[in-house]
Design a protein around this motif. Structure first.
Motif, PDB file in Angstrom:
ATOM      1  N   UNK A 125       0.835  -1.205   0.000  1.00 52.75           N
ATOM      2  CA  UNK A 125       0.000   0.000   0.000  1.00 52.75           C
ATOM      3  C   UNK A 125       0.871   1.257   0.000  1.00 52.75           C
ATOM      4  N   UNK A 126       1.889   1.252   0.847  1.00 50.79           N
ATOM      5  CA  UNK A 126       2.776   2.421   0.916  1.00 50.79           C
ATOM      6  C   UNK A 126       3.523   2.603  -0.400  1.00 50.79           C
ATOM      7  N   UNK A 127       3.946   1.526  -1.006  1.00 50.28           N
ATOM      8  CA  UNK A 127       4.657   1.617  -2.281  1.00 50.28           C
ATOM      9  C   UNK A 127       3.797   2.299  -3.338  1.00 50.28           C
ATOM     10  N   UNK A 128       2.498   1.990  -3.338  1.00 50.45           N
ATOM     11  CA  UNK A 128       1.588   2.593  -4.323  1.00 50.45           C
ATOM     12  C   UNK A 128       1.416   4.086  -4.062  1.00 50.45           C
ATOM     13  N   UNK A 129       1.137   4.464  -2.821  1.00 48.56           N
ATOM     14  CA  UNK A 129       0.841   5.877  -2.539  1.00 48.56           C
ATOM     15  C   UNK A 129       2.082   6.754  -2.618  1.00 48.56           C
ATOM     16  N   UNK A 130       3.248   6.195  -2.346  1.00 49.54           N
ATOM     17  CA  UNK A 130       4.461   6.999  -2.453  1.00 49.54           C
ATOM     18  C   UNK A 130       4.967   7.091  -3.886  1.00 49.54           C
ATOM     19  N   UNK A 131       4.467   6.229  -4.760  1.00 45.70           N
ATOM     20  CA  UNK A 131       4.830   6.343  -6.181  1.00 45.70           C
ATOM     21  C   UNK A 131       4.089   7.486  -6.845  1.00 45.70           C
ATOM     22  N   UNK A 132       2.998   7.949  -6.211  1.00 44.61           N
ATOM     23  CA  UNK A 132       2.233   9.096  -6.695  1.00 44.61           C
ATOM     24  C   UNK A 132       1.671   9.818  -5.473  1.00 44.61           C
ATOM     25  N   UNK A 133       2.357  10.871  -5.053  1.00 45.06           N
ATOM     26  CA  UNK A 133       1.994  11.541  -3.811  1.00 45.06           C
ATOM     27  C   UNK A 133       0.685  12.307  -3.894  1.00 45.06           C
ATOM     28  N   UNK A 134       0.097  12.376  -5.086  1.00 50.10           N
ATOM     29  CA  UNK A 134      -1.198  13.045  -5.214  1.00 50.10           C
ATOM     30  C   UNK A 134      -2.355  12.128  -4.824  1.00 50.10           C
ATOM     31  N   UNK A 135      -2.076  10.850  -4.604  1.00 47.02           N
ATOM     32  CA  UNK A 135      -3.127   9.902  -4.192  1.00 47.02           C
ATOM     33  C   UNK A 135      -3.564  10.218  -2.768  1.00 47.02           C
ATOM     34  N   UNK A 136      -4.854  10.470  -2.602  1.00 44.76           N
ATOM     35  CA  UNK A 136      -5.414  10.756  -1.280  1.00 44.76           C
ATOM     36  C   UNK A 136      -6.001   9.518  -0.615  1.00 44.76           C
ATOM     37  N   UNK A 137      -6.494   8.610  -1.429  1.00 49.38           N
ATOM     38  CA  UNK A 137      -7.168   7.419  -0.906  1.00 49.38           C
ATOM     39  C   UNK A 137      -6.876   6.236  -1.808  1.00 49.38           C
ATOM     40  N   UNK A 138      -6.264   5.225  -1.237  1.00 50.06           N
ATOM     41  CA  UNK A 138      -5.996   3.975  -1.958  1.00 50.06           C
ATOM     42  C   UNK A 138      -7.020   2.941  -1.511  1.00 50.06           C
ATOM     43  N   UNK A 139      -7.644   2.285  -2.479  1.00 49.87           N
ATOM     44  CA  UNK A 139      -8.592   1.213  -2.182  1.00 49.87           C
ATOM     45  C   UNK A 139      -8.074  -0.079  -2.790  1.00 49.87           C
ATOM     46  N   UNK A 140      -7.903  -1.083  -1.958  1.00 50.55           N
ATOM     47  CA  UNK A 140      -7.517  -2.419  -2.439  1.00 50.55           C
ATOM     48  C   UNK A 140      -8.663  -3.384  -2.169  1.00 50.55           C
ATOM     49  N   UNK A 141      -8.538  -4.571  -2.685  1.00 45.32           N
ATOM     50  CA  UNK A 141      -9.589  -5.560  -2.501  1.00 45.32           C
ATOM     51  C   UNK A 141      -9.513  -6.184  -1.109  1.00 45.32           C
ATOM     52  N   UNK A 142     -10.686  -6.533  -0.607  1.00 42.93           N
ATOM     53  CA  UNK A 142     -10.784  -7.275   0.638  1.00 42.93           C
ATOM     54  C   UNK A 142     -11.610  -8.524   0.411  1.00 42.93           C
ATOM     55  N   UNK A 143     -11.479  -9.470   1.302  1.00 45.02           N
ATOM     56  CA  UNK A 143     -12.242 -10.717   1.186  1.00 45.02           C
ATOM     57  C   UNK A 143     -12.735 -11.115   2.567  1.00 45.02           C
TER      58      UNK A 143
END
Length: 346
Positions: A125-143
């Protein structure tokens, strides 16, 4: 050891250097979870990403929960434990808000005290949001976690166009696109978005409506990988007050979001929400919740959410329920349900 709460300015310094492994605050409300909370805390302890804090806020447990948590506090100072203050309403909402207020992370993640994470959850999750600092909310899948078995299919739902406005409309129509565990929220974007402490149901819906409806539209990034599991526990939903809480909370939900819901763009969405509550809870459980159902219908009839035709349909339904005409041969419940759905959702 219980950490004493202090002001945000004095208690911690927020990590603003987002490129240098930002701290993630994982917030967990808990109540009488001694038998299971270790699984949740172990899943945090086993994260491959190291810069996190886990804030556990107890809602007044009277079992061995605190003793279990103390073992984690002793072994790892990234775990922090608070009791919900006496001047805050009882419930997970107040615990989450208190956790936010005492968090130091640049990003916030919410877990229930019986949910679990994959070990790679925070790192990816951190890798995704730090690759684009304009991301305010990351949503991943849950089960779902069913009988301690991780399900392989996601419970997330998505609109055709994966934009924040479309996800907002899904929440407003009670078509839940994600559980709150699926999100990684930039703390700076939820400063003014708190969980409503007087809501007994729809808490996550209300919170995400606030987040997604902010004046400055946030940037949402959707990633399709399962990294959290929501435990299916009948005690979460099956209790004597379930139906009455749902019916009462719908009125409170409207009051909280009245400015948003009265906008023409969102009226139709919320009508779908109210129609689902009528069909799934008000009609089937009318006999045991007559007072709450009638109060809800009276509120519908006084509100500005519905047209005259829609209010007429609701009034007819209210009369049919109270006079028990549905039990008379020839007065068909199914036909009226179809008619109601068609009129209300028009």
């Amino acid at each position: 050891m219980i950490r004493k709460a202090a002001s945000k300015e004095l208690s911690c310094f927020e990590n603003i250097n987002l490129m240098n492994e930002p701290k993630v605050s994982v917030i967990i409300p808990t109540y009488n979870r001694a038998h299971i909370i270790s699984e949740t805390l172990d899943s945090i302890l086993n994260q491959t990403y190291q810069n996190w804090e886990c804030i556990i806020v107890d809602d007044g447990s009277n079992d061995d929960t605190e003793n279990i948590i103390n073992k984690y506090l002793k072994d790892d100072n990234r775990f922090k434990f608070y009791r919900r203050p006496d001047d805050r309403l009882k419930g997970a909402n107040a615990c989450r808000n208190y956790g936010i207020e005492n968090s130091c992370g640049a990003y916030i993640m919410f877990l229930d005290s019986d949910d679990i994470c994959e070990s790679f959850c925070l790192e990816e999750r951190v890798k995704i949001v730090t690759s684009d600092l304009s991301i305010d909310l990351l949503i991943r899948d849950g089960a779902f976690l069913l009988d301690d078995v991780k399900q392989s299919f996601s419970f997330n739902k998505d609109p055709e166009l994966k934009e924040s406005t479309n996800y907002l409309r899904m929440f407003l129509s009670y078509t839940i696109p994600w559980q709150t565990t699926a999100g990684l929220y930039k703390k700076s974007c939820i400063r003014n978005c708190k969980f409503d402490e007087n809501l007994k149901r729809f808490q996550d819906v209300s919170f995400n409506v606030k987040v997604l409806s902010q004046t400055n539209q946030l940037k949402l990034y959707r990633d399709f990988k399962i990294d959290t599991y929501y435990r299916v526990d009948e005690s979460k939903v099956l209790n004597n007050n379930l139906i009455s809480n749902i019916l009462e909370s719908l009125v409170i939900f409207y009051d909280i979001h009245s400015d948003l819901l009265t906008k023409q763009n969102y009226l139709a969405d919320f009508r779908k929400f109210s129609c689902k509550i009528i069909l799934e809870f008000a009609i089937p459980h009318f006999d045991k919740n007559k007072k709450e159902v009638n109060l809800l219908f009276k509120w519908f009839l006084r509100s500005d959410l519905y047209s005259f035709k829609q209010k007429t349909c609701l009034l007819n339904l209210m009369l049919l329920l109270n006079t028990r005409l549905f039990s008379i041969k020839g007065v068909g419940m199914n036909k009226f349900r179809v008619h109601l759905k068609k009129v209300i959702n028009k």
